[in-house]
Design an enzyme around this catalytic site. Structure first.
Site, PDB file in Angstrom:
ATOM      1  N   HIS A  52      31.556  42.015  47.734  1.00  0.00           N
ATOM      2  CA  HIS A  52      31.104  42.865  46.625  1.00  0.00           C
ATOM      3  C   HIS A  52      29.731  42.493  46.088  1.00  0.00           C
ATOM      4  O   HIS A  52      28.997  43.344  45.607  1.00  0.00           O
ATOM      5  CB  HIS A  52      32.150  42.886  45.511  1.00  0.00           C
ATOM      6  CG  HIS A  52      33.302  43.777  45.855  1.00  0.00           C
ATOM      7  ND1 HIS A  52      34.525  43.294  46.239  1.00  0.00           N
ATOM      8  CD2 HIS A  52      33.370  45.124  45.954  1.00  0.00           C
ATOM      9  CE1 HIS A  52      35.319  44.314  46.534  1.00  0.00           C
ATOM     10  NE2 HIS A  52      34.644  45.437  46.371  1.00  0.00           N
ATOM     11  N   ARG A  84      32.481  52.420  40.831  1.00  0.00           N
ATOM     12  CA  ARG A  84      33.230  51.162  40.764  1.00  0.00           C
ATOM     13  C   ARG A  84      33.136  50.663  39.327  1.00  0.00           C
ATOM     14  O   ARG A  84      32.086  50.178  38.904  1.00  0.00           O
ATOM     15  CB  ARG A  84      32.598  50.114  41.690  1.00  0.00           C
ATOM     16  CG  ARG A  84      32.834  50.351  43.177  1.00  0.00           C
ATOM     17  CD  ARG A  84      32.270  49.185  43.967  1.00  0.00           C
ATOM     18  NE  ARG A  84      32.665  49.206  45.362  1.00  0.00           N
ATOM     19  CZ  ARG A  84      31.929  49.714  46.349  1.00  0.00           C
ATOM     20  NH1 ARG A  84      30.736  50.226  46.094  1.00  0.00           N
ATOM     21  NH2 ARG A  84      32.366  49.688  47.589  1.00  0.00           N
ATOM     22  N   ARG A  88      36.791  55.383  39.637  1.00  0.00           N
ATOM     23  CA  ARG A  88      37.899  54.607  40.202  1.00  0.00           C
ATOM     24  C   ARG A  88      38.434  53.664  39.130  1.00  0.00           C
ATOM     25  O   ARG A  88      37.651  52.958  38.477  1.00  0.00           O
ATOM     26  CB  ARG A  88      37.420  53.800  41.410  1.00  0.00           C
ATOM     27  CG  ARG A  88      38.559  52.981  41.999  1.00  0.00           C
ATOM     28  CD  ARG A  88      38.154  52.244  43.230  1.00  0.00           C
ATOM     29  NE  ARG A  88      37.291  51.118  42.922  1.00  0.00           N
ATOM     30  CZ  ARG A  88      36.765  50.324  43.861  1.00  0.00           C
ATOM     31  NH1 ARG A  88      36.999  50.584  45.138  1.00  0.00           N
ATOM     32  NH2 ARG A  88      36.000  49.314  43.531  1.00  0.00           N
ATOM     33  N   ASN A 116      36.006  49.422  53.788  1.00  0.00           N
ATOM     34  CA  ASN A 116      35.748  47.980  53.648  1.00  0.00           C
ATOM     35  C   ASN A 116      37.073  47.220  53.652  1.00  0.00           C
ATOM     36  O   ASN A 116      37.228  46.207  54.334  1.00  0.00           O
ATOM     37  CB  ASN A 116      35.012  47.690  52.333  1.00  0.00           C
ATOM     38  CG  ASN A 116      33.722  48.471  52.215  1.00  0.00           C
ATOM     39  OD1 ASN A 116      33.175  48.895  53.215  1.00  0.00           O
ATOM     40  ND2 ASN A 116      33.237  48.673  51.004  1.00  0.00           N
ATOM     41  N   ASP A 117      38.013  47.726  52.852  1.00  0.00           N
ATOM     42  CA  ASP A 117      39.318  47.078  52.813  1.00  0.00           C
ATOM     43  C   ASP A 117      40.179  47.472  53.996  1.00  0.00           C
ATOM     44  O   ASP A 117      40.866  46.624  54.568  1.00  0.00           O
ATOM     45  CB  ASP A 117      40.045  47.428  51.500  1.00  0.00           C
ATOM     46  CG  ASP A 117      39.552  46.553  50.367  1.00  0.00           C
ATOM     47  OD1 ASP A 117      39.444  45.332  50.578  1.00  0.00           O
ATOM     48  OD2 ASP A 117      39.264  47.080  49.285  1.00  0.00           O
ATOM     49  N   ARG A 124      37.097  39.948  54.391  1.00  0.00           N
ATOM     50  CA  ARG A 124      35.741  40.483  54.343  1.00  0.00           C
ATOM     51  C   ARG A 124      34.708  39.508  53.778  1.00  0.00           C
ATOM     52  O   ARG A 124      33.512  39.761  53.822  1.00  0.00           O
ATOM     53  CB  ARG A 124      35.713  41.833  53.601  1.00  0.00           C
ATOM     54  CG  ARG A 124      36.193  41.789  52.178  1.00  0.00           C
ATOM     55  CD  ARG A 124      36.529  43.187  51.641  1.00  0.00           C
ATOM     56  NE  ARG A 124      35.425  43.826  50.945  1.00  0.00           N
ATOM     57  CZ  ARG A 124      35.547  44.899  50.183  1.00  0.00           C
ATOM     58  NH1 ARG A 124      36.716  45.490  50.032  1.00  0.00           N
ATOM     59  NH2 ARG A 124      34.513  45.411  49.566  1.00  0.00           N
ATOM     60  N   CYS A 143      34.249  56.356  51.487  1.00  0.00           N
ATOM     61  CA  CYS A 143      33.364  55.707  50.527  1.00  0.00           C
ATOM     62  C   CYS A 143      33.112  54.228  50.864  1.00  0.00           C
ATOM     63  O   CYS A 143      32.462  53.523  50.110  1.00  0.00           O
ATOM     64  CB  CYS A 143      33.874  55.866  49.100  1.00  0.00           C
ATOM     65  SG  CYS A 143      35.485  55.122  48.835  1.00  0.00           S
TER      66      CYS A 143
END
Ligand code: PEP
Ligand code: MG
Length: 586
Positions: free
Chosen positions: A199, A306, A342, A463-464, A474, A511
């Protein structure tokens, strides 16, 4: 420390995480906890302890005043006022007297006594109802850290207030460190750990700061003061770059600028392929500070807001009023365009420092929607603020990390009760607000038909999804090479999700970071995605690419790569498609 240009060049390699080139002085930032020593002091040495304390206060005063003057000059008196408050904390008579009393009663070293008193003040202010007083906690924290550094004689680096333009070299940068970064002075960053989708890297990308991560040992090979060049395109760091190297980089920079100018010349055109298929290009943001750039990039709204950044910058759980203002600002800046907010995705690498988050960096633990459902007061406060912001524009709500229908239904039940509460208070909100889920856990992908039937939209968090699918953390630089979006398992899963959503006629977007990479944008379009949401600085290139391909070719490309079993072959094929579309600009 080494002299520039006279020493031999050293080249370090890492992962190219955020594009751009930075050249400047390194500041090595070691995050190790400040270890406050504790030892007994003889009666006849107590005065010497007090003298040491007085000296450290004078040093700290000089430091704070210097930073204050610098900030006043660069950002104005308003911004500098915080340091006046720091000076008041530093010289607070009551606090200083308590330290002297502590010294006389405990007969321990002065840093131990000072730390005890400062911690007592911090606990006291933290328990205050009054928001203003609670915020004094961070002032006392900052001042005490500075003073303790001076007493213990450790290196002083405050990421929030860098003394000069610098490149930070660190073992790692946590998202809460990243939220505090001094955007005016930070030229770039380099870390030992981390991967492309940690992140802090995503934050660097949104700030358009070059970054190279996963170097394993940059903090051991670079010392503060070294001249370094960080190449965020190629993932290399050059220590002591030669004149020749700097000249070559200068030329490369002007070529890159020409390329970017070509991409940007299409920025106000629609994202439509040569055969007339359109895809919506939206932006991923962390807060209102990015909205000017988002608009300049002609994003069709915010596909992923985010919200954690607001919490991290607040160093805690912000009250409804603070969140409402933060959401409203983004919603108003987006105008007619949608803003997908989100709900809180805390946990994993994002910890707010609260005792509620007990997992140590566990991405599979008490994170995101799990945390919110387990902390209903925090969830309710956020939902109230989001719903209220929906009265000001086109807002949608998205839940992160949904792993099954129960979680979705439980979250919706909380949402309904919050709506009821707002109605009874006469608070305005969008009654028809759309609610969607992120598809980022493999179990969600496996039940995509069920999920699509009970949501207004879906968004794939690659990403996840990739880290869970391939079992590759990650953040971990040792397994970063396994993090592979072109893995056949990833492509099959993406296709199954998009097919499922299309069948249910539920809009589907992507996304995760791959949405901003033309290598993958083509197949995502070919698979049938309705929109891509990406870091706004990457939007011009992706739009140019979309405008130079045919959807029919993208579909054929999908069919072709789905037959391949080796991700190297897949990447080669995707890269060839990209090069064909971009021509010389590739
Ligand atoms: C993702 O997982 O792809 C995503 C977009 O969410 P985040 O990176 O914030 O986890
Ligand atoms: Mg995610």
């Amino acid at each position: 420390m080494t002299d520039p240009h006279t020493k031999e060049e050293i080249i370090l390699e890492g992962i190219a995480a955020s594009t751009g080139v930075a050249h400047g002085r390194a500041v090595v930032y070691l995050q190790k906890q400040l270890d406050v020593p504790s030892y007994d002091v003889a009666d006849d040495a107590l005065d010497a302890e007090l003298a040491r304390f007085d000296k450290a206060i004078l040093e700290t005063r000089a430091e704070i005043t210097a930073v204050r003057d610098q900030i006043a000059q660069s950002l104005g008196e308003g911004e500098a006022r915080i340091f006046d408050a720091h000076l008041l904390v530093l010289e607070d008579n009551a606090l200083l007297e308590e330290v002297t009393t502590e010294l006389q009663s405990t007969k321990k070293n002065i840093e131990f006594c000072y730390n005890n008193v400062a911690q007592r003040y911090i606990s006291f202010f933290r328990s205050m109802e009054d928001e203003y007083l609670r915020e004094r906690v961070s002032d006392i924290g900052d001042v005490s850290r500075r003073l303790l550094h001076n007493l213990i004689g450790m290196q002083k680096v405050n990421l929030g207030q860098l003394a000069a333009e610098s490149i930070i070299v660190s073992e790692d940068i946590s998202p809460s460190d990243a939220a505090d970064l001094d955007r005016n002075k930070l030229l770039g960053f380099v870390t030992d750990a981390g991967g492309k989708t940690s992140h802090s890297v995503i934050m660097a990308r949104s700030l358009r700061i070059p970054a190279v991560v996963g170097t394993h040992d940059a903090t051991k090979r670079i010392v503060s003061g070294d001249h370094i060049l960080v190449d965020g395109h190629e993932g290399i760091i050059v220590v002591n770059p030669s004149e020749d190297r700097l000249y070559k980089y200068g030329k490369l920079a002007s070529e890159r600028q020409k390329r970017d100018d070509t991409f940007s010349s299409f920025i106000s055109e629609p994202a439509v392929t040569l055969d007339g298929a359109s895809i919506s290009l939206m932006a991923n943001v962390e807060g209102a500070q990015e909205m000017e750039h988002v608009q300049a990039m002609h994003a069709e709204g915010v596909g992923l807001f985010r919200t954690e950044g607001i919490f991290l910058r607040h160093h805690g759980y912000p009250p409804e009023s603070v969140q409402y203002e933060a959401y409203r600002e983004v919603v108003e800046a987006a105008g007619e365009h949608p803003v997908i907010i989100r709900t809180l995705d805390v946990g994993g690498d994002k910890t707010i420092g609260d005792e509620n988050v007990k997992d140590d960096n566990s991405f599979m633990g008490f994170r995101a929607i799990r945390f919110c459902l387990g902390n209903e007061a925090i969830f309710t406060t956020q939902l109230r603020a989001i719903l209220r912001s929906s009265a000001h524009g086109n807002v949608k709500i998205m839940y992160p990390m949904i792993s099954g229908m129960n979680e979705l239904r439980m979250a919706n039940r909380v949402l309904e009760s919050v709506k009821k509460e707002l109605r009874s208070e006469g608070q305005a909100f969008d009654e028809a607000i759309e609610v969607g889920a992120m598809v980022e856990v493999p179990s969600a992908a496996a039940i995509i038909d069920l999920l699509a039937a009970e949501t207004d939209f879906l968004s794939i968090g690659t990403n996840d999804l990739i880290q869970y699918l391939i079992a590759v953390d990650r953040l971990n630089d040792q397994v970063a090479h396994l993090y592979d979006p072109a893995h056949p398992a990833v492509l099959r899963t993406l296709k199954a999700i998009i097919d499922g959503a299309n069948q249910a006629k539920t809009p589907i977007s992507i996304c995760g970071e791959i949405a901003g990479d033309p290598i993958y944008a083509g197949i995502l379009l070919g698979m049938g995605a309705d929109s891509l949401s990406l870091t706004s600085s990457l939007l011009p290139e992706v739009k140019y690419f979309i405008r130079h391909i045919k959807k029919s070719d993208a579909k054929a490309l999908v069919a072709e790569v789905m037959q391949l079993s080796d991700s190297n072959d897949i990447i080669q094929r995707l890269e060839a498609f990209r090069q064909q579309a971009l021509g010389d600009l590739a």
